[in-house]
Design a protein around this motif. Structure first.
Motif, PDB file in Angstrom:
ATOM      1  N   ALA A 289      -4.003 -18.013   8.412  1.00 50.95           N
ATOM      2  CA  ALA A 289      -3.304 -16.746   8.175  1.00 50.95           C
ATOM      3  C   ALA A 289      -4.251 -15.602   8.494  1.00 50.95           C
ATOM      4  O   ALA A 289      -5.473 -15.770   8.469  1.00 50.95           O
ATOM      5  CB  ALA A 289      -2.867 -16.648   6.713  1.00 50.95           C
TER       6      ALA A 289
ATOM      7  N   CYS B  27      -4.493  -8.575   3.833  1.00 54.31           N
ATOM      8  CA  CYS B  27      -3.120  -8.395   3.351  1.00 54.31           C
ATOM      9  C   CYS B  27      -2.460  -7.287   4.167  1.00 54.31           C
ATOM     10  O   CYS B  27      -3.059  -6.224   4.360  1.00 54.31           O
ATOM     11  CB  CYS B  27      -3.136  -8.036   1.869  1.00 54.31           C
TER      12      CYS B  27
ATOM     13  N   CYS C 204      -2.049 -12.446  -3.095  1.00 52.69           N
ATOM     14  CA  CYS C 204      -2.988 -11.357  -2.851  1.00 52.69           C
ATOM     15  C   CYS C 204      -3.744 -11.052  -4.145  1.00 52.69           C
ATOM     16  O   CYS C 204      -3.126 -10.935  -5.204  1.00 52.69           O
ATOM     17  CB  CYS C 204      -2.232 -10.119  -2.363  1.00 52.69           C
TER      18      CYS C 204
ATOM     19  N   PHE D 238       2.734 -14.650  -0.405  1.00 50.90           N
ATOM     20  CA  PHE D 238       3.300 -14.914   0.907  1.00 50.90           C
ATOM     21  C   PHE D 238       3.653 -16.385   1.041  1.00 50.90           C
ATOM     22  O   PHE D 238       2.853 -17.264   0.678  1.00 50.90           O
ATOM     23  CB  PHE D 238       2.300 -14.526   2.003  1.00 50.90           C
TER      24      PHE D 238
ATOM     25  N   GLY E 152       5.462 -16.767   6.210  1.00 52.62           N
ATOM     26  CA  GLY E 152       4.708 -15.536   5.967  1.00 52.62           C
ATOM     27  C   GLY E 152       5.448 -14.465   5.196  1.00 52.62           C
ATOM     28  O   GLY E 152       4.900 -13.399   4.941  1.00 52.62           O
TER      29      GLY E 152
ATOM     30  N   LEU F  12       3.176 -11.821   6.455  1.00 51.94           N
ATOM     31  CA  LEU F  12       1.819 -12.244   6.804  1.00 51.94           C
ATOM     32  C   LEU F  12       1.883 -13.069   8.082  1.00 51.94           C
ATOM     33  O   LEU F  12       2.732 -13.955   8.217  1.00 51.94           O
ATOM     34  CB  LEU F  12       1.248 -13.092   5.663  1.00 51.94           C
TER      35      LEU F  12
END
Length: 107
Positions: free
Chosen positions: A45, A49, A68, A75, A80, A91
């Motif tokens: 990923a 953020c 986060c 996410f 995502g 994301l």
């Protein structure tokens, strides 16, 4: 680099690259990414953020979601998408391929 010149995949390292960790920050092609181990599955990923750029490497992964550390948004590691109540972009995720010679990032 032109689209035609980009490799289809980039070698990341051996299968035990995460060595028991859930989150591992990496740099690939000048991009800050985060490898996330979710059960048997590994996903890459974007590390920042999309809300305010918090380092997701300081977050946690629980039940298929990356949380986060700053705002407690999470996410979905399949697509995502951000958790309900938040209105910012998803994301960005990248597929990780597990091959006989190790882990590869699909571009």
């Amino acid at each position: 680099m032109a689209e035609a010149e980009r490799p289809e995949r980039i070698y990341l390292g051996p299968h035990d690259l995460l060595a028991g960790r859930t989150l591992l920050p990496i740099t690939v092609g000048g991009h800050q990414l985060l490898l996330v181990q979710d059960g048997e599955r590994i996903v890459a990923a974007e590390r920042a953020c999309p809300h305010e750029g918090a380092d997701l490497g300081l977050g946690r992964c629980v039940g298929g979601r990356l949380h986060c550390p700053r705002h407690l948004a999470s996410f979905d590691l399949c697509d995502g998408s951000v958790s309900p109540g938040w209105s910012f972009c998803a994301l960005r995720l990248f597929e990780i391929e597990s091959a006989s010679d190790g882990l590869w990032l699909r571009t």
